[in-house]
Scaffold this active site. Structure first.
Site, mmCIF file in Angstrom:
data_model
loop_
_atom_site.group_PDB
_atom_site.id
_atom_site.type_symbol
_atom_site.label_atom_id
_atom_site.label_comp_id
_atom_site.label_asym_id
_atom_site.label_seq_id
_atom_site.Cartn_x
_atom_site.Cartn_y
_atom_site.Cartn_z
ATOM 1 C CE LYS A 47 -3.558 2.675 1.492
ATOM 2 N NZ LYS A 47 -4.581 3.074 0.528
ATOM 3 C CG ASN A 63 -10.185 3.528 -4.483
ATOM 4 O OD1 ASN A 63 -9.604 4.369 -3.784
ATOM 5 N ND2 ASN A 63 -9.667 3.058 -5.606
ATOM 6 C CB CYS A 110 -3.081 8.417 -5.924
ATOM 7 S SG CYS A 110 -4.547 8.194 -4.897
ATOM 8 C CB ILE A 161 -3.353 2.359 -16.280
ATOM 9 C CG1 ILE A 161 -4.592 1.453 -16.216
ATOM 10 C CG2 ILE A 161 -2.855 2.491 -17.690
ATOM 11 C CD1 ILE A 161 -5.810 1.947 -16.980
ATOM 12 N N GLY A 165 -5.224 -6.197 -8.792
ATOM 13 C CA GLY A 165 -5.745 -5.178 -7.886
ATOM 14 C C GLY A 165 -7.088 -5.539 -7.287
#
Lengths: 256, 303
Positions: free
Chosen positions: B43, B67, B128, B191, B265
């Protein structure tokens, strides 16, 4: 916790849009308040698993049940499952209720929040003290298993439309009982957020140790993704995760 | 075993976890032996603890999920003291994923982590969608110059291979990819989740608390495949493919499009055994098709 595939032993419609699925768990121990993540497989199924609290559990007989309302495509798929269909389950997950050493135990369930409370009532019944069970919903048809609850304590019903019990919200009978209780009871609650906020406030007012089972949109269910955050009164972290540090929390720790 | 050489780093197979979907591996170790994975990408960490975005943070639909976690993490020191000792027990490679507010912070993180022999590579999270960077610049990786500056800062401080994780939400991904290569990146991860929104018509509110979030799951696989294919022909450094990989066939498609390794993921949320099963599936495909080496499949798309 484990991930396993198991057969549906029974799927019963208990009321309008309310279903109870029984399956054989591949875990021997579970706590009231813990949950399982169920994969809803089929056309148009939601991407993520759906979490359901364990409704009833018997490790020796190998029986586990979930109780749910059909609200979206995922629960619609589950509602259509027949005996013998396969389920893909991860569990048991999370931290359950912790029975308190109190003389009186008050269980409060609103709407589908009654789901984890039957397992809890069964456990408390075998132990010490009296158990009062407050069940509330919009209408009588949404309180499907009141007769089973009656085996484990005194059941006090309330509905918004007055079709069962008193026509009021759950806080009315709960506060009445808190006022007259000879000693501060322990409260265990599950239901909509607004109801839990109200129960938490009553618990604080009458100095009753109050535990609440919370719900939040969830992805992994394992404490990995940090998705199901709930704001807590804690100086180290602003949020705790419903899936791993909950779903049961002490009511006084939550930022309502 | 389908071994992979990623910028000098040998992975026992091409399967890695995608950052943010696997924690530091501890929870998944209850389901399978992490030594069965090529690498664990942890993470994303920041220098200091981050509390993340306001809930709800998760929404989904049939094709995937959204998310808006916002890089909640306990900071670099916690990572070094808990994640690395835990992962040391497993025979797998450990990637640290890092994010900062500017090139200086990225560099500082790289310097701190490079002292750790238990960490084998760094992935720079430049993409992100759930955090905003200074000066309204959007994602770092949406600007070639900014991307290059950050990669250079990390490279200067890191003694391990460095991978830049990019977004497909850019005008020309090959330009960004080349800029990272020229700045010294040893490889690219393609990606990240795509900036996206979901709306609840009943409440008239966005589905997640931060209004928008990152889209992942099966629905983004076609976008990710094209990105990998485009970049594969534009750079010389290895590519780690990621985006909507749900099974071994998906992973093999990425390898065909030029990926040297793959990251799993959101599939981890649906199937806690996903990484293990995908590694097994790739192995099986290689055996069935008499493939001995990943280069026999990598980029071999028939055009």
């Amino acid at each position: 916790m484990k991930n396993f595939k198991t057969e549906v032993l029974e799927n019963i419609k208990l009321g309008r849009d309310i279903f109870r699925i029984k399956f054989k768990p591949q875990f021997a121990v579970a706590r009231p308040g813990q949950f399982v993540e169920v994969l809803c497989a089929g056309a148009g199924a939601p991407f993520l698993r759906r979490p359901f609290c364990i409704h009833r559990f018997d490790g020796e007989k190998g029986i586990c049940e979930i109780l749910f309302r059909r609200v979206g495509r995922g629960t619609e798929i589950l509602s259509n499952l027949k005996q013998g269909d396969m389920l893909d389950i991860t569990g048991p997950l999370g931290k359950g209720f912790e029975p308190q050493a109190a003389q009186h135990h008050f269980i409060a369930g609103g709407g589908m929040g009654i789901a984890p409370l039957l397992f809890l009532a069964e456990e408390l019944y075998g132990k010490c003290g009296s158990v009062k069970i407050f069940l509330a919903a919009k209408t009588a048809a949404e309180i499907p298993c009141q007769d089973i609850f009656k085996q484990f304590g005194e059941v006090i019903l309330s509905t918004e439309d007055g079709t069962a019990g008193e026509k009021c919200l759950i806080d009315t009978p709960l506060e009445r009982a808190l006022k007259t209780a000879p000693a501060a009871p322990a409260i265990y609650a599950c239901g909509p957020h607004g109801m839990l906020r109200c129960v938490a406030a009553l618990g604080a007012k009458y100095k009753a140790h109050t535990q609440v089972s919370l719900e939040e949109n969830m992805a992994c269910g394992l404490g990995v993704c940090q998705g199901c955050a709930v704001e807590v009164k804690n100086k180290d972290t602003k949020y705790k995760m419903v899936c791993k540090e909950g779903p049961v929390f002490n009511a006084e720790d939550i930022v309502w | 075993m389908v071994k992979v050489n990623l910028a000098g780093l040998e992975l026992k197979n091409p399967v890695m976890s995608a950052s943010g979907t696997f924690g530091y591996g501890e929870e998944f170790a209850e389901f399978f032996d992490l030594s069965l994975m090529g690498a664990v990408v942890c993470k994303t960490i920041t220098l200091k603890q981050r509390e993340g975005n306001k809930p709800p943070r998760i929404a989904d639909f049939s094709g995937g999920m959204l998310n808006s976690i916002g890089l909640e993490n306990k900071g670099a020191e916690y990572f070094v003291q808990t994640a690395l000792p835990f992962l040391e027990k497993y025979d797998t490679k450990v990637f640290a994923s890092i994010a900062g507010n500017d090139a200086g912070e990225y560099g500082a993180l790289a310097a701190r982590l490079s002292a750790e022999p238990r960490m084998h590579a760094i992935e720079i999270n430049l993409s992100c969608p759930n955090v905003t960077h200074g000066c309204g610049r959007g994602l770092f990786c949406q600007n070639a110059q900014t991307s290059a500056q950050i990669v250079a800062a990390v490279k200067a401080a890191a003694k391990k291979p460095v991978f830049a994780k990019l977004s497909a939400m850019v005008s020309d991904i090959t330009q960004i990819a080349r800029a990272c290569q020229e700045a010294g990146a040893d490889g690219l991860t393609l990606i990240n989740t795509l900036p996206a929104m979901m709306v609840d018509l009943k409440t008239r509110k966005p589905a997640v608390g931060n209004a928008s979030g990152g889209l992942s799951g099966g629905c983004i696989k076609p976008v990710a495949l094209k990105t990998v294919w485009d970049v594969y022909r534009a750079v010389k450094i290895p590519i780690i493919g990621s985006g909507g990989i749900m099974n071994a066939n998906d992973a093999l498609e990425f390898i065909l499009c030029g990926a040297s390794a793959v990251q799993i993921g959101s599939a981890n949320f649906v199937n806690p055994l996903a990484c293990k099963e995908i590694a097994e599936g790739i192995e099986e495909y290689f055996q069935k098709n008499n493939l001995r080496d990943i280069t026999q499949l990598r980029g071999q798309l028939k055009i």
